[in-house]
Write a protein that holds these residues in place. Structure first.
Motif, PDB file in Angstrom:
ATOM      1  N   MET A 231       0.847  -1.131   0.223  1.00  0.00           N
ATOM      2  CA  MET A 231      -0.024   0.253   0.416  1.00  0.00           C
ATOM      3  C   MET A 231       1.250   1.309   0.402  1.00  0.00           C
ATOM      4  O   MET A 231       0.256   1.922  -0.474  1.00  0.00           O
ATOM      5  CB  MET A 231      -1.025   0.130   1.391  1.00  0.00           C
ATOM      6  N   MET A 232       2.428   0.990   0.490  1.00  0.00           N
ATOM      7  CA  MET A 232       3.300   2.399   0.414  1.00  0.00           C
ATOM      8  C   MET A 232       3.731   2.805  -1.127  1.00  0.00           C
ATOM      9  O   MET A 232       3.555   3.663  -1.553  1.00  0.00           O
ATOM     10  CB  MET A 232       4.404   2.347   1.059  1.00  0.00           C
ATOM     11  N   PHE A 233       2.945   1.728  -2.118  1.00  0.00           N
ATOM     12  CA  PHE A 233       3.177   1.727  -3.095  1.00  0.00           C
ATOM     13  C   PHE A 233       1.709   1.153  -4.030  1.00  0.00           C
ATOM     14  O   PHE A 233       2.487   1.661  -5.165  1.00  0.00           O
ATOM     15  CB  PHE A 233       4.545   0.883  -3.505  1.00  0.00           C
ATOM     16  N   ALA A 234       1.302   2.030  -3.447  1.00  0.00           N
ATOM     17  CA  ALA A 234      -0.258   2.010  -4.028  1.00  0.00           C
ATOM     18  C   ALA A 234      -0.154   2.595  -5.385  1.00  0.00           C
ATOM     19  O   ALA A 234      -0.476   2.370  -6.245  1.00  0.00           O
ATOM     20  CB  ALA A 234      -1.267   2.124  -3.372  1.00  0.00           C
ATOM     21  N   HIS A 235       0.381   3.713  -5.448  1.00  0.00           N
ATOM     22  CA  HIS A 235       0.569   4.798  -6.484  1.00  0.00           C
ATOM     23  C   HIS A 235       0.721   4.090  -7.407  1.00  0.00           C
ATOM     24  O   HIS A 235       0.794   4.679  -8.704  1.00  0.00           O
ATOM     25  CB  HIS A 235       1.105   6.241  -6.375  1.00  0.00           C
TER      26      HIS A 235
END
Length: 181
Positions: free
Chosen positions: A100-104
């Motif tokens: 989720m930290m890198f969901a972008h």
């Protein structure tokens, strides 16, 4: 805490085989301590070498002989010293949170899949903890508190998932820029 400490803790409650220790970890400790099944027997062997536990072999009908481990007086003292010296730090390791930290960087469909999967895992853990409290009659007050803590944490996380999941993909889309893709 490490696998040896978990084994000592479980044996402080009574004698147990490696398999019974594994089941206790799965049923009672898994929501706040992680260890692999393969690390239990090496830990027990080391604890035995150190004189912290001893074992006797117990014959079983139509099954291999099992080793039943007992905490020695030295082991009980060592475990007590460990309890007294351990700081109550919490460590959260989560592949879900890493993703989720890198969901972008992920497509919206993958984000939705991750959120749905995590919601399912949280609900399953909540169901397990609730079942243990409802069905286990031998819980100590500390065990009961630990399970209640896990239930409260999972309920709070489920509320967060339910309130944020719908808008998260839209927020990520709005925050995306050409340099982050």
């Amino acid at each position: 805490m490490n696998t040896s400490h978990l084994c000592l803790g479980i044996l402080s409650l009574g004698d147990a085989s490696g398999y019974e220790i594994k089941k206790a970890i799965e049923q009672t400790f898994s929501h706040f301590q992680a260890t692999s099944y393969g690390s239990i027997y090496p830990a027990l062997a080391k604890l035995s070498e150190q004189g912290l536990v001893r074992y006797h072999e117990q014959a079983q009908p139509k099954r291999p002989t099992k080793k039943v481990f007992t905490l020695t007086d030295t082991g009980r003292k060592h475990f007590f010293q460990t309890l007294m010296a351990t700081e109550p730090a919490e460590q959260h390791r989560s592949d879900f949170l890493f993703l989720m930290m890198f969901a972008h960087l992920l497509p919206n469909e993958q984000i939705t899949l991750l959120l749905d999967k995590q919601t399912g895992l949280l609900q399953a853990e909540l169901n397990l903890l609730t079942r243990i409290i409802d069905e286990c009659e031998t819980l100590t007050p500390g065990m009961h508190f630990t399970l209640e803590y896990g239930i409260a944490a999972n309920q709070a996380l489920l509320r967060l998932m339910q309130t944020r999941a719908a808008s998260l993909s839209q927020e990520i889309d709005a925050a995306r820029s050409p340099k982050t893709l």
